[in-house]
Design an enzyme around this catalytic site. Structure first.
Site, PDB file in Angstrom:
ATOM      1  N   ASP A  34       0.826  -1.209  -0.072  1.00 34.13           N
ATOM      2  CA  ASP A  34      -0.046   0.011   0.111  1.00 34.13           C
ATOM      3  C   ASP A  34       0.881   1.051  -0.165  1.00 34.13           C
ATOM      4  O   ASP A  34       1.755   1.326   0.948  1.00 34.13           O
ATOM      5  CB  ASP A  34      -0.897   0.026   1.072  1.00 34.13           C
ATOM      6  CG  ASP A  34      -1.911   0.921   1.041  1.00 34.13           C
ATOM      7  OD1 ASP A  34      -2.179   1.761   0.167  1.00 34.13           O
ATOM      8  OD2 ASP A  34      -2.884   1.058   2.040  1.00 34.13           O
ATOM      9  N   ASP A  35       0.590   2.067  -0.997  1.00 33.93           N
ATOM     10  CA  ASP A  35       1.179   3.509  -1.081  1.00 33.93           C
ATOM     11  C   ASP A  35       2.770   3.121  -1.272  1.00 33.93           C
ATOM     12  O   ASP A  35       3.770   3.957  -0.586  1.00 33.93           O
ATOM     13  CB  ASP A  35       0.917   4.481  -0.074  1.00 33.93           C
ATOM     14  CG  ASP A  35      -0.342   5.046   0.118  1.00 33.93           C
ATOM     15  OD1 ASP A  35      -1.034   4.583  -0.892  1.00 33.93           O
ATOM     16  OD2 ASP A  35      -0.727   5.918   0.772  1.00 33.93           O
ATOM     17  N   CYS A  74      -6.286   3.979  -3.697  1.00 30.35           N
ATOM     18  CA  CYS A  74      -6.602   2.528  -3.439  1.00 30.35           C
ATOM     19  C   CYS A  74      -7.745   1.974  -3.789  1.00 30.35           C
ATOM     20  O   CYS A  74      -7.428   0.959  -4.673  1.00 30.35           O
ATOM     21  CB  CYS A  74      -6.505   3.038  -2.050  1.00 30.35           C
ATOM     22  SG  CYS A  74      -5.178   3.547  -0.909  1.00 30.35           S
ATOM     23  N   ARG A  78      -7.543  -1.373  -6.391  1.00 27.85           N
ATOM     24  CA  ARG A  78      -7.969  -2.652  -6.269  1.00 27.85           C
ATOM     25  C   ARG A  78      -8.925  -3.322  -6.735  1.00 27.85           C
ATOM     26  O   ARG A  78      -8.869  -4.546  -7.232  1.00 27.85           O
ATOM     27  CB  ARG A  78      -8.352  -2.808  -4.460  1.00 27.85           C
ATOM     28  CG  ARG A  78      -7.066  -2.254  -3.711  1.00 27.85           C
ATOM     29  CD  ARG A  78      -7.609  -1.905  -2.359  1.00 27.85           C
ATOM     30  NE  ARG A  78      -6.296  -0.910  -1.830  1.00 27.85           N
ATOM     31  CZ  ARG A  78      -5.512  -1.569  -0.946  1.00 27.85           C
ATOM     32  NH1 ARG A  78      -5.615  -2.900  -0.672  1.00 27.85           N
ATOM     33  NH2 ARG A  78      -4.404  -0.971  -0.705  1.00 27.85           N
ATOM     34  N   LYS A 128      -6.029  -5.146   4.274  1.00 24.96           N
ATOM     35  CA  LYS A 128      -6.932  -3.951   3.705  1.00 24.96           C
ATOM     36  C   LYS A 128      -7.659  -4.344   2.350  1.00 24.96           C
ATOM     37  O   LYS A 128      -7.352  -4.422   1.369  1.00 24.96           O
ATOM     38  CB  LYS A 128      -5.851  -2.852   3.345  1.00 24.96           C
ATOM     39  CG  LYS A 128      -6.667  -1.534   2.961  1.00 24.96           C
ATOM     40  CD  LYS A 128      -5.744  -0.557   2.460  1.00 24.96           C
ATOM     41  CE  LYS A 128      -6.085   0.817   1.851  1.00 24.96           C
ATOM     42  NZ  LYS A 128      -5.229   1.865   1.744  1.00 24.96           N
ATOM     43  N   HIS A 130     -10.855  -2.475   1.516  1.00 26.06           N
ATOM     44  CA  HIS A 130     -10.969  -1.119   0.773  1.00 26.06           C
ATOM     45  C   HIS A 130     -11.713  -1.157  -0.397  1.00 26.06           C
ATOM     46  O   HIS A 130     -11.908  -0.185  -1.384  1.00 26.06           O
ATOM     47  CB  HIS A 130      -9.890  -0.297   0.441  1.00 26.06           C
ATOM     48  CG  HIS A 130      -9.776   1.099   0.765  1.00 26.06           C
ATOM     49  ND1 HIS A 130      -8.849   2.109   0.593  1.00 26.06           N
ATOM     50  CD2 HIS A 130     -11.003   1.583   1.064  1.00 26.06           C
ATOM     51  CE1 HIS A 130      -9.226   3.230   0.953  1.00 26.06           C
ATOM     52  NE2 HIS A 130     -10.525   3.113   1.046  1.00 26.06           N
ATOM     53  N   SER A 155      -9.018   1.584   4.769  1.00 29.75           N
ATOM     54  CA  SER A 155      -7.728   2.011   5.178  1.00 29.75           C
ATOM     55  C   SER A 155      -7.499   2.251   6.442  1.00 29.75           C
ATOM     56  O   SER A 155      -8.601   2.850   7.294  1.00 29.75           O
ATOM     57  CB  SER A 155      -7.352   3.546   4.368  1.00 29.75           C
ATOM     58  OG  SER A 155      -6.021   3.830   4.585  1.00 29.75           O
ATOM     59  N   HIS A 234       1.321   2.299   4.222  1.00 27.47           N
ATOM     60  CA  HIS A 234       0.307   3.411   4.185  1.00 27.47           C
ATOM     61  C   HIS A 234       0.425   4.058   5.792  1.00 27.47           C
ATOM     62  O   HIS A 234       0.765   3.232   6.550  1.00 27.47           O
ATOM     63  CB  HIS A 234      -1.085   2.841   3.912  1.00 27.47           C
ATOM     64  CG  HIS A 234      -2.003   4.005   3.790  1.00 27.47           C
ATOM     65  ND1 HIS A 234      -2.389   4.892   4.480  1.00 27.47           N
ATOM     66  CD2 HIS A 234      -2.794   4.166   2.517  1.00 27.47           C
ATOM     67  CE1 HIS A 234      -3.402   5.826   4.043  1.00 27.47           C
ATOM     68  NE2 HIS A 234      -3.677   5.467   2.921  1.00 27.47           N
ATOM     69  N   ASP A 286      -0.518  -0.799  -4.808  1.00 31.82           N
ATOM     70  CA  ASP A 286      -1.451  -0.116  -5.428  1.00 31.82           C
ATOM     71  C   ASP A 286      -1.538   1.204  -6.014  1.00 31.82           C
ATOM     72  O   ASP A 286      -2.167   1.520  -6.927  1.00 31.82           O
ATOM     73  CB  ASP A 286      -2.567   0.036  -4.246  1.00 31.82           C
ATOM     74  CG  ASP A 286      -2.397   0.721  -3.390  1.00 31.82           C
ATOM     75  OD1 ASP A 286      -1.137   1.305  -2.985  1.00 31.82           O
ATOM     76  OD2 ASP A 286      -3.168   1.113  -2.250  1.00 31.82           O
ATOM     77  N   ASN A 287      -0.545   1.884  -5.681  1.00 30.40           N
ATOM     78  CA  ASN A 287      -0.316   3.311  -6.249  1.00 30.40           C
ATOM     79  C   ASN A 287       1.231   3.507  -5.647  1.00 30.40           C
ATOM     80  O   ASN A 287       1.672   3.134  -4.835  1.00 30.40           O
ATOM     81  CB  ASN A 287      -1.436   4.213  -6.042  1.00 30.40           C
ATOM     82  CG  ASN A 287      -1.966   4.326  -4.292  1.00 30.40           C
ATOM     83  OD1 ASN A 287      -2.828   3.879  -3.972  1.00 30.40           O
ATOM     84  ND2 ASN A 287      -1.030   4.897  -3.715  1.00 30.40           N
ATOM     85  N   LYS A 307       1.564   9.354  -5.479  1.00 31.72           N
ATOM     86  CA  LYS A 307       0.222   9.062  -5.241  1.00 31.72           C
ATOM     87  C   LYS A 307      -0.593  10.524  -5.596  1.00 31.72           C
ATOM     88  O   LYS A 307      -0.311  11.370  -5.548  1.00 31.72           O
ATOM     89  CB  LYS A 307       0.001   8.829  -3.983  1.00 31.72           C
ATOM     90  CG  LYS A 307      -1.425   8.420  -3.640  1.00 31.72           C
ATOM     91  CD  LYS A 307      -1.648   7.947  -2.257  1.00 31.72           C
ATOM     92  CE  LYS A 307      -2.895   7.523  -1.756  1.00 31.72           C
ATOM     93  NZ  LYS A 307      -3.264   7.020  -0.317  1.00 31.72           N
TER      94      LYS A 307
END
Length: 505
Positions: A34-35, A74, A78, A128, A130, A155, A234, A286-287, A307
């Site tokens: 994540d992130d 996010c 996903r 996560k 989301h 999140s 994240h 994810d990003n 992001k």
């Protein structure tokens, strides 16, 4: 080297790995950070990140240099990962889901888990989600093809965290999280197990859950699919006693190391149960990094912004495929995406793809032969896609054209003013054109003046864009359905006063 069926690698077919005589069905583990930025892992060049297990996957597997997610935030990213479809088709836009969101990943969308279930696969998700909770948990993983789920359904900054402990012995979470909503719940299937979640014990719980799932599945001789969308890295970062303080990179590095340690535990479980050589592990994120968090926000390496933006730093991700005895170690520069994971798993498992418009392609030939990609282009949508503006950017081969550019709050604080939120929407006609092989940082736009080859390229890009957008049917916006505080997950649903009374475990 040969495939598990004893045939030369160059003769592999889409279903060979599961249909040849005597070969058990393949297992699949999908790891989703994540992130995480392109430059955050040790195997991607970060000098102080401690990621020995991910580095092992990269050294003994296939590392991608040109791998993309579909959104710089996010939830839509996903949705695309699990369905093989751009988020605009499923309606997971604009932005992300919140605790009380009315919408979620539509139940008529087919996830990888739902695709594998008819073949007898055991399926589990942890971490996560989301992709919505909804009324009576209607959008949770257990309603989307997963037999088991343990995790936070959105999140972990989407709830008050100021008084929660993020690092031992009692270091409070850094910065500000959402207030005025329920504290972060830990759910087991569709039941809240703990609220607020204990960050110091969360990763151990995930590791135990995954190990038990692998062990039980293999003892039943049942093929399995494990999806682990991690909370790491994240904001706000957290880590338990086993990894806190062990990284030279501070809190971000400790959180990353904790995720990496779980990867190591998964590898140990696969080795212990004897299925390591029959399991494909795919890792990506994810990003891009949330640069507004500065040293706690991740690193995009040489890529521009992060992001929230459609620059490379927002959507090009580290990615690794690991499968001992089937994937030869190396590096690929072929174009690939999270969209391609569903068709690839379908081909390897012999599963039927859903009868809908898919945007992914099978990348088996990249994985097992280091062959060419079937993907011609990659499309870039902003966080708030619309039919009015369409694509913000398009990559064709090594070239990327920006039709619109815009900064984002998530990418504040960097010296590059193009990344900032005050860099408002700018149309580009002709589009900004970059050669990503010689200029991955998107610093030097190419001029088509006096360049017939670039003029022809822009015409070709325009045709590809027009054809793609003609095929795009925007689904009803799920996030646009709004929120209802009564839908926020609460372990004591009839308590008062909400949200502070929602505590248990």
């Amino acid at each position: 080297m040969v495939t598990p069926c004893g045939r030369p690698r160059t003769f592999i077919s889409k279903t060979l790995l599961t249909t040849c005589s005597g070969s058990p069905p393949s297992n699949f583990i999908l790891l989703f950070a994540d992130d995480l930025g392109f430059g955050d892992l040790g195997c991607y060049g970060h000098p102080t990140s401690l990621t020995p297990n991910l580095d092992r996957l990269a050294a003994d597997g296939l590392r991608f240099t040109d791998f993309y997610c579909t959104s710089p935030v996010c939830s839509p990213s996903r949705a695309s990962l699990l369905t093989g479809r751009y988020q605009t088709r499923s309606g997971v836009y604009p932005g992300v889901f919140y605790p009380g969101s009315r919408g979620g990943l539509p139940l008529n969308e087919t996830t990888i888990a739902e695709m594998l279930k008819p073949l007898g696969y055991a399926t589990a998700a942890m971490g996560k989600w989301h992709l919505g909770v909804g009324e009576n948990g209607m959008y949770l993983p257990t309603q989307q093809g997963f037999d088991h789920y343990l995790g936070v359904p959105y999140s972990h900054d989407m709830g008050p965290c100021q008084n929660l402990t993020c690092f031992p012995p009692d270091v409070k979470c850094f910065g500000n999280c959402d207030v005025g909503v329920v504290t972060i719940p830990l759910m087991h299937n569709d039941v809240i197990k703990q609220q607020p979640v204990d960050f110091l014990d969360l990763e151990r719980a995930y590791s135990d859950f995954a190990t038990d799932f692998i062990t039980q599945s293999t003892s039943k001789k049942q093929p399995f699919f494990l999806y682990y969308p991690s909370h790491h890295t994240h904001y706000p970062q957290y880590a338990g006693p086993a990894t806190a303080g062990r990284s030279r990179r501070g809190p971000f590095g400790d959180a990353l190391l904790e995720f990496d340690s779980t990867v190591g535990n998964l590898l140990s479980a696969l080795e212990h149960t004897g299925v390591l050589n029959n399991t494909l592990i795919l890792f990506t994120a994810d990003n891009g990094p949330e640069l507004m968090r500065m040293s706690r926000g991740g690193n995009a390496g040489p890529l521009k912004c992060g992001k929230g933006t459609t620059y490379e730093g927002g959507m090009r991700e580290p990615a690794i495929a690991y499968w001992p005895g089937t994937i030869t170690p190396g590096v690929t520069h072929e174009l690939a995406s999270t969209l391609d994971i569903m068709p690839t798993i379908a081909g390897l498992a012999g599963a039927k793809l859903p009868m809908v418009q898919l945007d992914g392609v099978d990348m088996t030939d990249i994985l097992v032969n280091h062959g060419p990609s079937k993907r011609e282009a990659m499309m870039f949508y902003p966080t708030d896609p619309s039919e009015k503006y369409g694509l913000f950017a398009l990559r064709l081969g090594k070239y990327k054209a920006h039709f619109y550019t815009r900064g984002a709050g998530h990418s504040e604080t960097t010296p590059d003013q193009d990344c900032h939120i005050i860099s408002f929407l700018k149309p580009h006609d002709p589009p900004l054109l970059f050669d990503l092989e010689s200029d991955a940082s998107e610093n030097y736009p190419l001029s088509p003046l006096g360049r017939p080859d670039l003029q022809a390229l822009l015409q070709r890009i325009g045709v590809v864009k027009e054809q793609f957008e003609a095929s795009m049917v925007f689904g009803e916006s799920q996030i646009g359905k709004g929120s209802d505080p009564d839908l926020e997950p609460c372990c004591t649903p009839h308590c008062t006063p909400k949200p502070s009374c929602c505590q248990c475990g």
